[in-house]
Design a protein around this motif. Sequence first.
Motif, PDB file in Angstrom:
ATOM      1  N   ARG A 117       2.453  12.348  -9.868  1.00  0.00           N
ATOM      2  CA  ARG A 117       1.598  13.491 -10.138  1.00  0.00           C
ATOM      3  C   ARG A 117       2.232  14.839  -9.760  1.00  0.00           C
ATOM      4  O   ARG A 117       1.586  15.868  -9.841  1.00  0.00           O
ATOM      5  CB  ARG A 117       0.276  13.338  -9.395  1.00  0.00           C
ATOM      6  N   VAL A 118       3.486  14.839  -9.323  1.00  0.00           N
ATOM      7  CA  VAL A 118       4.149  16.080  -8.924  1.00  0.00           C
ATOM      8  C   VAL A 118       4.640  16.820 -10.164  1.00  0.00           C
ATOM      9  O   VAL A 118       5.309  16.232 -11.007  1.00  0.00           O
ATOM     10  CB  VAL A 118       5.344  15.773  -7.984  1.00  0.00           C
ATOM     11  N   PRO A 119       4.316  18.106 -10.299  1.00  0.00           N
ATOM     12  CA  PRO A 119       4.826  18.874 -11.436  1.00  0.00           C
ATOM     13  C   PRO A 119       6.353  18.975 -11.392  1.00  0.00           C
ATOM     14  O   PRO A 119       6.963  18.915 -10.324  1.00  0.00           O
ATOM     15  CB  PRO A 119       4.205  20.263 -11.244  1.00  0.00           C
ATOM     16  N   VAL A 120       6.967  19.144 -12.553  1.00  0.00           N
ATOM     17  CA  VAL A 120       8.427  19.165 -12.664  1.00  0.00           C
ATOM     18  C   VAL A 120       9.038  20.276 -11.804  1.00  0.00           C
ATOM     19  O   VAL A 120      10.081  20.077 -11.182  1.00  0.00           O
ATOM     20  CB  VAL A 120       8.834  19.329 -14.145  1.00  0.00           C
ATOM     21  N   ILE A 121       8.404  21.416 -11.724  1.00  0.00           N
ATOM     22  CA  ILE A 121       8.965  22.552 -10.994  1.00  0.00           C
ATOM     23  C   ILE A 121       9.052  22.274  -9.490  1.00  0.00           C
ATOM     24  O   ILE A 121       9.849  22.886  -8.795  1.00  0.00           O
ATOM     25  CB  ILE A 121       8.151  23.839 -11.270  1.00  0.00           C
ATOM     26  N   LEU A 122       8.281  21.341  -8.985  1.00  0.00           N
ATOM     27  CA  LEU A 122       8.283  21.046  -7.549  1.00  0.00           C
ATOM     28  C   LEU A 122       9.204  19.896  -7.171  1.00  0.00           C
ATOM     29  O   LEU A 122       9.297  19.551  -5.999  1.00  0.00           O
ATOM     30  CB  LEU A 122       6.859  20.721  -7.089  1.00  0.00           C
ATOM     31  N   HIS A 123       9.911  19.296  -8.123  1.00  0.00           N
ATOM     32  CA  HIS A 123      10.745  18.143  -7.790  1.00  0.00           C
ATOM     33  C   HIS A 123      11.892  18.501  -6.859  1.00  0.00           C
ATOM     34  O   HIS A 123      12.234  17.723  -5.983  1.00  0.00           O
ATOM     35  CB  HIS A 123      11.266  17.479  -9.062  1.00  0.00           C
ATOM     36  N   THR A 124      12.519  19.677  -7.034  1.00  0.00           N
ATOM     37  CA  THR A 124      13.637  20.052  -6.165  1.00  0.00           C
ATOM     38  C   THR A 124      13.195  20.232  -4.713  1.00  0.00           C
ATOM     39  O   THR A 124      13.798  19.656  -3.815  1.00  0.00           O
ATOM     40  CB  THR A 124      14.335  21.318  -6.686  1.00  0.00           C
ATOM     41  N   PRO A 125      12.129  21.000  -4.431  1.00  0.00           N
ATOM     42  CA  PRO A 125      11.684  21.092  -3.028  1.00  0.00           C
ATOM     43  C   PRO A 125      11.217  19.749  -2.476  1.00  0.00           C
ATOM     44  O   PRO A 125      11.444  19.449  -1.307  1.00  0.00           O
ATOM     45  CB  PRO A 125      10.520  22.092  -3.069  1.00  0.00           C
ATOM     46  N   LEU A 176       0.831  -1.200   0.000  1.00  0.00           N
ATOM     47  CA  LEU A 176       0.000   0.000   0.000  1.00  0.00           C
ATOM     48  C   LEU A 176       0.874   1.261   0.000  1.00  0.00           C
ATOM     49  O   LEU A 176       0.607   2.213  -0.745  1.00  0.00           O
ATOM     50  CB  LEU A 176      -0.933  -0.001   1.211  1.00  0.00           C
ATOM     51  N   ALA A 177       1.935   1.272   0.811  1.00  0.00           N
ATOM     52  CA  ALA A 177       2.839   2.424   0.849  1.00  0.00           C
ATOM     53  C   ALA A 177       3.554   2.607  -0.487  1.00  0.00           C
ATOM     54  O   ALA A 177       3.716   3.741  -0.959  1.00  0.00           O
ATOM     55  CB  ALA A 177       3.857   2.256   1.982  1.00  0.00           C
ATOM     56  N   ALA A 178       3.978   1.514  -1.102  1.00  0.00           N
ATOM     57  CA  ALA A 178       4.659   1.605  -2.399  1.00  0.00           C
ATOM     58  C   ALA A 178       3.716   2.154  -3.465  1.00  0.00           C
ATOM     59  O   ALA A 178       4.101   3.032  -4.254  1.00  0.00           O
ATOM     60  CB  ALA A 178       5.194   0.239  -2.807  1.00  0.00           C
ATOM     61  N   PHE A 179       2.496   1.674  -3.505  1.00  0.00           N
ATOM     62  CA  PHE A 179       1.520   2.150  -4.482  1.00  0.00           C
ATOM     63  C   PHE A 179       1.197   3.626  -4.259  1.00  0.00           C
ATOM     64  O   PHE A 179       1.189   4.425  -5.208  1.00  0.00           O
ATOM     65  CB  PHE A 179       0.240   1.305  -4.407  1.00  0.00           C
ATOM     66  N   CYS A 180       0.947   4.003  -3.007  1.00  0.00           N
ATOM     67  CA  CYS A 180       0.631   5.407  -2.708  1.00  0.00           C
ATOM     68  C   CYS A 180       1.810   6.318  -3.038  1.00  0.00           C
ATOM     69  O   CYS A 180       1.630   7.395  -3.602  1.00  0.00           O
ATOM     70  CB  CYS A 180       0.256   5.564  -1.240  1.00  0.00           C
ATOM     71  N   GLY A 181       3.025   5.902  -2.692  1.00  0.00           N
ATOM     72  CA  GLY A 181       4.209   6.691  -3.003  1.00  0.00           C
ATOM     73  C   GLY A 181       4.376   6.898  -4.487  1.00  0.00           C
ATOM     74  O   GLY A 181       4.661   8.007  -4.948  1.00  0.00           O
ATOM     75  N   TYR A 182       4.175   5.839  -5.263  1.00  0.00           N
ATOM     76  CA  TYR A 182       4.302   5.961  -6.712  1.00  0.00           C
ATOM     77  C   TYR A 182       3.254   6.912  -7.276  1.00  0.00           C
ATOM     78  O   TYR A 182       3.561   7.770  -8.104  1.00  0.00           O
ATOM     79  CB  TYR A 182       4.168   4.591  -7.371  1.00  0.00           C
ATOM     80  N   GLU A 183       2.025   6.781  -6.842  1.00  0.00           N
ATOM     81  CA  GLU A 183       0.952   7.638  -7.342  1.00  0.00           C
ATOM     82  C   GLU A 183       1.175   9.101  -6.978  1.00  0.00           C
ATOM     83  O   GLU A 183       0.909   9.997  -7.777  1.00  0.00           O
ATOM     84  CB  GLU A 183      -0.406   7.164  -6.814  1.00  0.00           C
ATOM     85  N   ILE A 184       1.671   9.353  -5.780  1.00  0.00           N
ATOM     86  CA  ILE A 184       1.900  10.739  -5.353  1.00  0.00           C
ATOM     87  C   ILE A 184       3.045  11.353  -6.143  1.00  0.00           C
ATOM     88  O   ILE A 184       2.937  12.468  -6.659  1.00  0.00           O
ATOM     89  CB  ILE A 184       2.179  10.798  -3.835  1.00  0.00           C
ATOM     90  N   ILE A 185       4.158  10.641  -6.265  1.00  0.00           N
ATOM     91  CA  ILE A 185       5.326  11.179  -6.961  1.00  0.00           C
ATOM     92  C   ILE A 185       5.048  11.356  -8.449  1.00  0.00           C
ATOM     93  O   ILE A 185       5.514  12.313  -9.074  1.00  0.00           O
ATOM     94  CB  ILE A 185       6.548  10.264  -6.739  1.00  0.00           C
TER      95      ILE A 185
END
Length: 102
Positions: free
Chosen positions: A24-32, A13-22
């Motif tokens: 959907r992150v826009p490129v500009i927010l990857h550094t923060p 469940l944690a692996a699936f949720c982590g993958y789904e969250i990451i």
Amino acid sequence: MIDGFLALYIFMLAAFCGYEIIARVPVILHTPLMSGSNFIHGIVLVGAMIALGHAQTPFEITIGFVGVLLGAGNAAGGYVVTERMLEMFKSSKPGAGKGDQG
């Protein structure tokens, strides 16, 4: 036996949720996001060291050592990647800096 299935379920469940969250992150927010996740990697490393400290059998010690090794590599790699990403935002002109008007 139930504890093993419960742990596997939580991990999946944690692996699936982590993958789904990451994903959907826009490129500009990857550094923060990377900077914030380095903090989490440090907590994972501390948890792995605590688990290694409580290990009693050779199998548990081996698994704990691998966990500490991977956690340390993950935390160090995260800081290296963050530093490289932040270098991309620095100006390439030697005279460009704060307060320059031209």
